[in-house]
Motif scaffolding. Structure first.
Motif, PDB file in Angstrom:
ATOM      1  N   VAL A   1     -79.667 -36.887 -49.488  1.00  0.00           N
ATOM      2  CA  VAL A   1     -79.324 -37.193 -48.098  1.00  0.00           C
ATOM      3  C   VAL A   1     -79.214 -35.886 -47.315  1.00  0.00           C
ATOM      4  CG1 VAL A   1     -78.153 -39.368 -48.564  1.00  0.00           C
ATOM      5  CG2 VAL A   1     -76.852 -37.231 -48.685  1.00  0.00           C
ATOM      6  N   LYS A   2     -79.326 -35.993 -46.007  1.00  0.00           N
ATOM      7  CA  LYS A   2     -79.207 -34.820 -45.143  1.00  0.00           C
ATOM      8  C   LYS A   2     -77.728 -34.445 -45.011  1.00  0.00           C
ATOM      9  CE  LYS A   2     -81.071 -31.879 -42.135  1.00  0.00           C
ATOM     10  NZ  LYS A   2     -81.638 -32.404 -40.886  1.00  0.00           N
ATOM     11  N   GLY A   3     -77.422 -33.191 -45.210  1.00  0.00           N
ATOM     12  CA  GLY A   3     -76.049 -32.726 -45.066  1.00  0.00           C
ATOM     13  C   GLY A   3     -75.598 -32.806 -43.618  1.00  0.00           C
ATOM     14  N   ASN A   4     -74.315 -33.119 -43.422  1.00  0.00           N
ATOM     15  CA  ASN A   4     -73.826 -33.226 -42.033  1.00  0.00           C
ATOM     16  C   ASN A   4     -73.166 -31.935 -41.550  1.00  0.00           C
ATOM     17  OD1 ASN A   4     -71.435 -33.255 -43.467  1.00  0.00           O
ATOM     18  ND2 ASN A   4     -70.939 -35.389 -43.002  1.00  0.00           N
ATOM     19  N   LYS A   5     -73.014 -30.945 -42.442  1.00  0.00           N
ATOM     20  CA  LYS A   5     -72.434 -29.661 -42.041  1.00  0.00           C
ATOM     21  C   LYS A   5     -73.468 -28.526 -42.098  1.00  0.00           C
ATOM     22  CE  LYS A   5     -67.609 -30.614 -43.290  1.00  0.00           C
ATOM     23  NZ  LYS A   5     -67.752 -31.994 -43.728  1.00  0.00           N
ATOM     24  N   ILE A   6     -74.393 -28.630 -43.043  1.00  0.00           N
ATOM     25  CA  ILE A   6     -75.428 -27.611 -43.217  1.00  0.00           C
ATOM     26  C   ILE A   6     -76.790 -28.280 -43.123  1.00  0.00           C
ATOM     27  CG2 ILE A   6     -76.318 -25.799 -44.750  1.00  0.00           C
ATOM     28  CD1 ILE A   6     -73.608 -25.694 -46.084  1.00  0.00           C
ATOM     29  N   ASP A   7     -77.761 -27.605 -42.523  1.00  0.00           N
ATOM     30  CA  ASP A   7     -79.100 -28.156 -42.351  1.00  0.00           C
ATOM     31  C   ASP A   7     -79.860 -28.086 -43.673  1.00  0.00           C
ATOM     32  OD1 ASP A   7     -81.437 -29.171 -41.335  1.00  0.00           O
ATOM     33  OD2 ASP A   7     -82.071 -27.295 -40.387  1.00  0.00           O
ATOM     34  N   GLN A   8     -79.559 -29.041 -44.562  1.00  0.00           N
ATOM     35  CA  GLN A   8     -80.203 -29.095 -45.871  1.00  0.00           C
ATOM     36  C   GLN A   8     -80.076 -30.508 -46.424  1.00  0.00           C
ATOM     37  OE1 GLN A   8     -77.873 -26.278 -48.189  1.00  0.00           O
ATOM     38  NE2 GLN A   8     -76.384 -27.828 -48.747  1.00  0.00           N
ATOM     39  N   TYR A   9     -80.886 -30.798 -47.440  1.00  0.00           N
ATOM     40  CA  TYR A   9     -80.794 -32.068 -48.152  1.00  0.00           C
ATOM     41  C   TYR A   9     -80.052 -31.818 -49.465  1.00  0.00           C
ATOM     42  CZ  TYR A   9     -84.057 -34.012 -44.772  1.00  0.00           C
ATOM     43  OH  TYR A   9     -84.642 -34.448 -43.608  1.00  0.00           O
ATOM     44  N   GLN A  10     -79.279 -32.793 -49.878  1.00  0.00           N
ATOM     45  CA  GLN A  10     -78.409 -32.614 -51.037  1.00  0.00           C
ATOM     46  C   GLN A  10     -78.076 -33.971 -51.649  1.00  0.00           C
ATOM     47  OE1 GLN A  10     -75.506 -30.578 -48.660  1.00  0.00           O
ATOM     48  NE2 GLN A  10     -74.272 -32.424 -48.344  1.00  0.00           N
ATOM     49  N   PRO A  11     -77.458 -34.001 -52.839  1.00  0.00           N
ATOM     50  CA  PRO A  11     -77.125 -35.286 -53.458  1.00  0.00           C
ATOM     51  C   PRO A  11     -76.059 -36.036 -52.669  1.00  0.00           C
ATOM     52  CG  PRO A  11     -77.056 -33.492 -55.066  1.00  0.00           C
ATOM     53  CD  PRO A  11     -77.148 -32.857 -53.721  1.00  0.00           C
ATOM     54  N   VAL A  12     -76.066 -37.340 -52.804  1.00  0.00           N
ATOM     55  CA  VAL A  12     -74.956 -38.135 -52.292  1.00  0.00           C
ATOM     56  C   VAL A  12     -73.693 -37.673 -53.019  1.00  0.00           C
ATOM     57  CG1 VAL A  12     -73.990 -40.456 -52.129  1.00  0.00           C
ATOM     58  CG2 VAL A  12     -76.449 -40.099 -51.813  1.00  0.00           C
ATOM     59  N   GLY A  13     -72.607 -37.547 -52.297  1.00  0.00           N
ATOM     60  CA  GLY A  13     -71.359 -37.104 -52.906  1.00  0.00           C
ATOM     61  C   GLY A  13     -70.532 -36.295 -51.936  1.00  0.00           C
ATOM     62  N   GLY A  14     -69.451 -35.755 -52.415  1.00  0.00           N
ATOM     63  CA  GLY A  14     -68.588 -34.959 -51.560  1.00  0.00           C
ATOM     64  C   GLY A  14     -67.340 -34.537 -52.297  1.00  0.00           C
ATOM     65  N   VAL A  15     -66.410 -33.951 -51.569  1.00  0.00           N
ATOM     66  CA  VAL A  15     -65.191 -33.469 -52.214  1.00  0.00           C
ATOM     67  C   VAL A  15     -64.245 -34.636 -52.499  1.00  0.00           C
ATOM     68  CG1 VAL A  15     -65.292 -31.135 -51.307  1.00  0.00           C
ATOM     69  CG2 VAL A  15     -64.176 -32.910 -49.975  1.00  0.00           C
ATOM     70  N   PHE A  16     -63.533 -34.528 -53.624  1.00  0.00           N
ATOM     71  CA  PHE A  16     -62.484 -35.490 -53.916  1.00  0.00           C
ATOM     72  C   PHE A  16     -61.364 -35.336 -52.889  1.00  0.00           C
ATOM     73  CE2 PHE A  16     -64.384 -35.025 -58.176  1.00  0.00           C
ATOM     74  CZ  PHE A  16     -64.516 -36.359 -58.541  1.00  0.00           C
ATOM     75  N   GLN A  17     -60.553 -36.367 -52.773  1.00  0.00           N
ATOM     76  CA  GLN A  17     -59.424 -36.317 -51.862  1.00  0.00           C
ATOM     77  C   GLN A  17     -58.101 -36.471 -52.612  1.00  0.00           C
ATOM     78  OE1 GLN A  17     -59.970 -39.208 -48.707  1.00  0.00           O
ATOM     79  NE2 GLN A  17     -61.344 -37.839 -47.591  1.00  0.00           N
ATOM     80  N   ILE A  18     -57.058 -35.927 -52.023  1.00  0.00           N
ATOM     81  CA  ILE A  18     -55.713 -36.087 -52.568  1.00  0.00           C
ATOM     82  C   ILE A  18     -55.262 -37.525 -52.356  1.00  0.00           C
ATOM     83  CG2 ILE A  18     -53.291 -35.384 -52.309  1.00  0.00           C
ATOM     84  CD1 ILE A  18     -54.375 -32.713 -51.172  1.00  0.00           C
ATOM     85  N   VAL A  19     -54.540 -38.071 -53.338  1.00  0.00           N
ATOM     86  CA  VAL A  19     -53.873 -39.360 -53.159  1.00  0.00           C
ATOM     87  C   VAL A  19     -52.397 -39.167 -53.489  1.00  0.00           C
ATOM     88  CG1 VAL A  19     -55.928 -40.721 -53.682  1.00  0.00           C
ATOM     89  CG2 VAL A  19     -54.387 -40.088 -55.539  1.00  0.00           C
ATOM     90  N   GLY A  20     -51.564 -40.048 -53.011  1.00  0.00           N
ATOM     91  CA  GLY A  20     -50.143 -39.941 -53.295  1.00  0.00           C
ATOM     92  C   GLY A  20     -49.482 -38.840 -52.478  1.00  0.00           C
ATOM     93  N   SER A  21     -48.447 -38.250 -53.057  1.00  0.00           N
ATOM     94  CA  SER A  21     -47.603 -37.298 -52.320  1.00  0.00           C
ATOM     95  C   SER A  21     -47.908 -35.837 -52.644  1.00  0.00           C
ATOM     96  CB  SER A  21     -46.128 -37.582 -52.627  1.00  0.00           C
ATOM     97  OG  SER A  21     -45.888 -37.473 -54.035  1.00  0.00           O
ATOM     98  N   LYS A  22     -49.008 -35.563 -53.312  1.00  0.00           N
ATOM     99  CA  LYS A  22     -49.351 -34.186 -53.673  1.00  0.00           C
ATOM    100  C   LYS A  22     -49.446 -33.317 -52.422  1.00  0.00           C
ATOM    101  CE  LYS A  22     -50.807 -30.874 -56.451  1.00  0.00           C
ATOM    102  NZ  LYS A  22     -49.911 -30.272 -57.441  1.00  0.00           N
ATOM    103  N   ASN A  23     -48.768 -32.165 -52.459  1.00  0.00           N
ATOM    104  CA  ASN A  23     -48.772 -31.233 -51.332  1.00  0.00           C
ATOM    105  C   ASN A  23     -49.264 -29.877 -51.827  1.00  0.00           C
ATOM    106  OD1 ASN A  23     -48.193 -29.419 -49.235  1.00  0.00           O
ATOM    107  ND2 ASN A  23     -46.390 -30.568 -48.596  1.00  0.00           N
TER     108      ASN A  23
END
Length: 275
Positions: free
Chosen positions: A102-124
């Motif tokens: 897929v086309k990256g939305n931050k950098i002008d390149q094509y890359q795999p589907v995916g992204g960064v994991f997100q925090i869940v719960g109360s982790k700070n």
């Protein structure tokens, strides 16, 4: 991990002191007393053997991350490190072996589907690791941030534990393919995902962002098991057009060369991890 590093430093220091004493005893002293011969020499050898055995056990316990911990805690403790903890999805059509990007939305390149994991719960992470967040307003819980290198061993252990963080891969698949209308929600109501491997790039020398010296990038790589109906959906896209402003079907050689369409279109470096 901090206690283990402290113990390693102590064992290493004791070994250096013991070896230094033995060099002095055998190469400098000319008439050693019984105290040296019967007391200090055996003690020095005992210290050396015990320390080496202890360091070996610590290294074996922590495996490939032991040297990372040493580097982070002793050699680069205050260096600024950019951390990104993410996942990549390998989507490949059978028979012709085209990889879907897929086309990256931050950098002008094509890359795999995916992204960064997100925090869940109360982790700070700002409080726990004194992290500086590198997120946008729409994704405030993304695991993309800056920390001092001394925190990296703890972060790796936490990430591997899968505690207080996202573990599934459906969110990015939905955002990048279903919500954008690339594929049908009806056909992709469920997906089977196979974990392939973890790719790591720890303390890689980089100066891409302000004041940072290193990158630590960890990718969990998964493969989407396409049903016949789902594969047919991707084949329709591919047969209609192999690449658009939203997606591209590319071959292995394209990913390895990091470009396609006669070098006009760029493919992200990290895409090679899905091969």
């Amino acid at each position: 991990m901090k206690k283990e590093i402290l113990r390693t430093i102590i064992y290493f220091t004791l070994t250096v002191l013991a070896v230094s004493y033995l060099i002095f005893r055998y190469f400098v002293m000319t008439a050693p007393s019984d105290f040296h011969i019967e007391g200090l020499v055996p003690a020095a050898f005992s210290v050396i053997f015990y320390s080496i055995a202890s360091i070996h056990e610590l290294a074996k316990c922590h495996g490939k991350y032991f040297w990372t911990a040493i580097r982070c805690s002793i050699f680069h403790p205050t260096s600024k490190v950019y951390v990104s903890l993410s996942y990549l999805l390998q989507i490949k059509t059978s028979g012709d072996n085209f990889y879907f990007l897929v086309k990256g939305n931050k950098i002008d390149q094509y890359q795999p589907v995916g992204g960064v994991f997100q925090i869940v719960g109360s982790k700070n992470i700002e409080k726990d690791w004194n992290a500086q967040l590198k997120t946008d307003k729409t994704n405030p819980r993304d695991l993309r941030f800056y920390v001092q290198a001394s925190k990296i061993p703890e972060i790796i252990q936490w990430f591997k534990s899968e505690k207080d963080r996202e573990t599934g891969v459906w969110r990015e698949f939905r955002e990048e393919l279903i919500d954008t209308g690339v594929v049908s929600e009806e056909i992709f109501k469920t997906t089977n995902v196979e974990f392939l491997r973890t790719e790591e790039c720890i303390l890689k020398k980089e100066t891409r962002f302000d004041n940072e010296k290193y990158h630590t990038l960890i990718y969990k790589v998964f493969r989407i098991e396409l049903t016949p109906e789902q594969e047919n959906e991707f084949n329709k896209l591919k047969n209609n057009k192999k690449f658009t402003e939203d997606y591209a079907f590319v071959k292995r050689k394209d990913i390895e060369s990091e470009c396609f369409d006669e070098h006009k279109k760029r493919i992200g470096q990290h895409t090679k991890y899905i091969l």
